[in-house]
Scaffold this motif. Structure first.
Motif, PDB file in Angstrom:
ATOM      1  N   TYR A   1     -11.147 -20.402   8.512  1.00  0.00           N
ATOM      2  CA  TYR A   1     -11.735 -19.062   8.652  1.00  0.00           C
ATOM      3  C   TYR A   1     -11.458 -18.559  10.074  1.00  0.00           C
ATOM      4  N   THR A   2     -10.692 -17.494  10.156  1.00  0.00           N
ATOM      5  CA  THR A   2     -10.318 -16.954  11.476  1.00  0.00           C
ATOM      6  C   THR A   2     -10.301 -15.431  11.442  1.00  0.00           C
ATOM      7  N   ASP A   3     -10.284 -14.890  12.642  1.00  0.00           N
ATOM      8  CA  ASP A   3     -10.104 -13.446  12.809  1.00  0.00           C
ATOM      9  C   ASP A   3      -9.509 -13.215  14.191  1.00  0.00           C
ATOM     10  N   THR A   4      -8.844 -12.085  14.360  1.00  0.00           N
ATOM     11  CA  THR A   4      -8.306 -11.673  15.659  1.00  0.00           C
ATOM     12  C   THR A   4      -8.972 -10.365  16.058  1.00  0.00           C
ATOM     13  N   LEU A   5      -9.622 -10.383  17.204  1.00  0.00           N
ATOM     14  CA  LEU A   5     -10.307  -9.190  17.695  1.00  0.00           C
ATOM     15  C   LEU A   5      -9.398  -8.418  18.647  1.00  0.00           C
ATOM     16  N   THR A   6      -9.502  -7.110  18.602  1.00  0.00           N
ATOM     17  CA  THR A   6      -8.822  -6.226  19.555  1.00  0.00           C
ATOM     18  C   THR A   6      -9.882  -5.443  20.317  1.00  0.00           C
ATOM     19  N   ILE A   7      -9.822  -5.519  21.643  1.00  0.00           N
ATOM     20  CA  ILE A   7     -10.784  -4.811  22.496  1.00  0.00           C
ATOM     21  C   ILE A   7     -10.005  -3.830  23.363  1.00  0.00           C
ATOM     22  N   ILE A   8     -10.418  -2.583  23.351  1.00  0.00           N
ATOM     23  CA  ILE A   8      -9.686  -1.500  24.027  1.00  0.00           C
ATOM     24  C   ILE A   8     -10.618  -0.819  25.030  1.00  0.00           C
ATOM     25  N   ALA A   9     -10.084  -0.493  26.203  1.00  0.00           N
ATOM     26  CA  ALA A   9     -10.815   0.311  27.176  1.00  0.00           C
ATOM     27  C   ALA A   9     -10.094   1.640  27.354  1.00  0.00           C
TER      28      ALA A   9
END
Length: 356
Positions: free
Chosen positions: A344-352
């Motif tokens: 079970y995995t996920d890839t997060l994207t964080i943007i400023a």
């Protein structure tokens, strides 16, 4: 000889000059003297006042720091204002702070401000709305109070990373406008936004690559790793900065079983299953403040959804910010029907981003 003398005498008398002095007068006044050269004077009665300077005007005297104008016009002209104050107190990229010095002019004096971004190769004017324009209108002459008084005004709409020069002139009554006074200068800075991510159980700096392990997920329970995601933001954006969150899988995906623990908004304590984020801390050194946005600003087991939609996680409240730092937790709850799997995995994207 006697006859010749009589003839000369007669010619002299015939060629004589008679001069009569007449003083200007009326029923209201009489001017009894004249002054020529660099002289002058004033006369008054109950019905009029006459002031004048007669004769030639002496030459003006000037240097790089002063100008003395001779004659009546020089006496009536408003005082040339000293150099104003022009500063950039908060690392602005599009405005500067202007404070005018009246130079001892009366309170009803109005002032106009010349501005240049190329050291007077071209001259523009600060308009009545504090923007910069090529023309100077009557409305652009303002009193000291209208220019903000001792607090001053911000000249807006300026270019980033540019030096500006300003000079001020005064006008008080008819035929009394002064010349431009000495200059002051200041510079805007470049637009900026700095952003950083750390992944740690404590407030510390870490380096990429970033990974946040959940460990073994307990069925029917809310699982919260001790490791947090930390985000830093500094920006001089006039209307503030934002931090956004999204992911690749709209939840925790097991590729081997083709099952996803979906991202949700709500209380994982009562929901049968779900995955989401919850803000833990938000602080700043100055500006802002940094604030977690709903639904991520909850507590207990309440989470905000994480999916492929880019969603606002933090805001600097519409203001520039220095030293903004926030952290958030990830929480997951697999249902009793979720297949067991180690992938079970996920890839997060964080943007400023900033609003400049």
């Amino acid at each position: 000889m006697k006859n010749r003398f009589k003839k000369v005498t007669k010619q002299f008398l015939t060629g004589g000059l008679f001069i009569l002095f007449v003083f200007p007068a009326s029923t209201n006044y009489e001017l009894r003297s004249f002054g020529f050269g660099a002289g002058g004077g004033s006369l008054d009665s109950t019905t009029y006042s006459l002031e004048g300077i007669l004769g030639e005007q002496s030459a003006s005297v000037s240097s790089n720091s002063y100008n003395v104008r001779a004659g009546l016009l020089g006496v009536q002209t408003a005082h040339i204002p000293p150099a104003p104050s022009l500063t950039n107190p908060s690392s602005w990229y599009n405005k500067l702070k202007l404070i005018i010095d009246t130079g001892g002019n009366p309170s009803d004096t109005v002032f106009a401000v010349a501005i240049s971004n190329n050291n007077w190769a071209t001259t523009n004017w600060v308009q009545s709305d504090n923007t910069v324009g090529a023309s100077l209108g009557i409305e652009d002459y303002q009193t000291y109070a209208n220019w903000g008084g001792a607090s001053g005004e911000n000249i807006i709409g300026l270019d980033p990373n540019t030096t500006y020069w300003v000079r001020v002139k005064a006008w008080q009554g008819e035929f009394s406008e002064s010349g431009l006074g000495p200059q002051a200068s200041a510079a805007t800075v470049n637009v900026s936004i700095d952003f950083d991510i750390d992944v740690s159980s404590s407030d510390t700096e870490t380096a990429a690559p970033y990974a946040l392990p959940f460990g073994t997920l307990s069925i029917g329970s809310v699982n919260t790793p001790s490791t947090k995601v930390w985000v830093d933001i500094d920006t001089n954006a006039q209307y503030g900065g934002y931090i956004y969150l999204s992911d690749n899988n709209s939840g925790l995906l097991s590729a081997s079983t083709s099952y996803t623990i979906d991202g949700v908004t709500g209380n994982l304590g009562s929901l049968p299953e779900g995955f989401g984020a919850q803000s833990s801390t938000d602080i700043e050194t100055s500006g802002g403040p940094l604030t977690a946005i709903s639904p991520y600003n909850n507590s207990s087991e309440n989470v905000g959804i994480i999916d492929t939609t880019i969603r606002e996680l933090y805001s600097t409240s519409g203001n520039p910010i220095t030293g903004g730092r926030g952290s958030f937790l990830l929480k997951a709850k697999p249902s009793n029907t979720a297949p067991a799997s180690a992938d079970y995995t996920d890839t997060l994207t964080i943007i400023a981003a900033g609003t400049f």
